[in-house]
Design a protein around this motif. Sequence first.
Motif, PDB file in Angstrom:
ATOM      1  N   ASP A  38      -2.286  12.771   0.852  1.00  0.00           N
ATOM      2  CA  ASP A  38      -0.874  12.765   1.229  1.00  0.00           C
ATOM      3  C   ASP A  38      -0.486  11.547   2.063  1.00  0.00           C
ATOM      4  O   ASP A  38       0.579  11.523   2.675  1.00  0.00           O
ATOM      5  N   GLU A  94       0.775   7.833   3.184  1.00  0.00           N
ATOM      6  CA  GLU A  94       1.802   6.878   2.777  1.00  0.00           C
ATOM      7  C   GLU A  94       1.202   5.469   2.825  1.00  0.00           C
ATOM      8  O   GLU A  94       0.167   5.246   3.456  1.00  0.00           O
ATOM      9  N   ILE A  95       1.860   4.542   2.174  1.00  0.00           N
ATOM     10  CA  ILE A  95       1.380   3.163   2.182  1.00  0.00           C
ATOM     11  C   ILE A  95       1.391   2.606   3.599  1.00  0.00           C
ATOM     12  O   ILE A  95       0.503   1.855   4.006  1.00  0.00           O
ATOM     13  N   SER A  96       2.386   2.991   4.366  1.00  0.00           N
ATOM     14  CA  SER A  96       2.506   2.468   5.729  1.00  0.00           C
ATOM     15  C   SER A  96       1.400   2.977   6.654  1.00  0.00           C
ATOM     16  O   SER A  96       1.203   2.429   7.733  1.00  0.00           O
ATOM     17  N   ASP A  97       0.664   4.010   6.266  1.00  0.00           N
ATOM     18  CA  ASP A  97      -0.426   4.515   7.099  1.00  0.00           C
ATOM     19  C   ASP A  97      -1.577   3.517   7.190  1.00  0.00           C
ATOM     20  O   ASP A  97      -2.338   3.541   8.151  1.00  0.00           O
TER      21      ASP A  97
END
Length: 133
Positions: free
Chosen positions: A67, A69-72
């Motif tokens: 789950d 996100e790319i920003s993680d």
Amino acid sequence: MKSSIYVFNLCGLFFIVVAIVYGFYTDFTELVGFPALLLVGLMAMMIGVYLWLTDRRVGRQPQDNEDAEISDADADYGMFSPWSWWPIASAAAAAVAFYGIAMGWWIFPFGVVLGIIALVGLTYEHDRGDFAH
């Protein structure tokens, strides 16, 4: 990172098995294919073991989370100057130095001097002029 560990270890195991089978088919007399396949397998296993050890030390990565996100996975890559001409000077100095190695050793010192100038310019470009901090 878990999938990378599995991919590299399975590839390494595959190449080692293929190297052994290839060695038996050639009676270990062909001294190029067997060592090459064996080394490819060992290098893949080496990368897999390195990733496994790194994964144990670092812990859960964002790419392992379904789950995420790319920003993680964003990290601080540092500060770069889009207006800087020094990387081009560094590349030109490296080109002159490598050209000197290939064509004549008397050219190599010119590339080294240009490289030192480019490295100093790249290092200290924010310490003078409009961009000084």
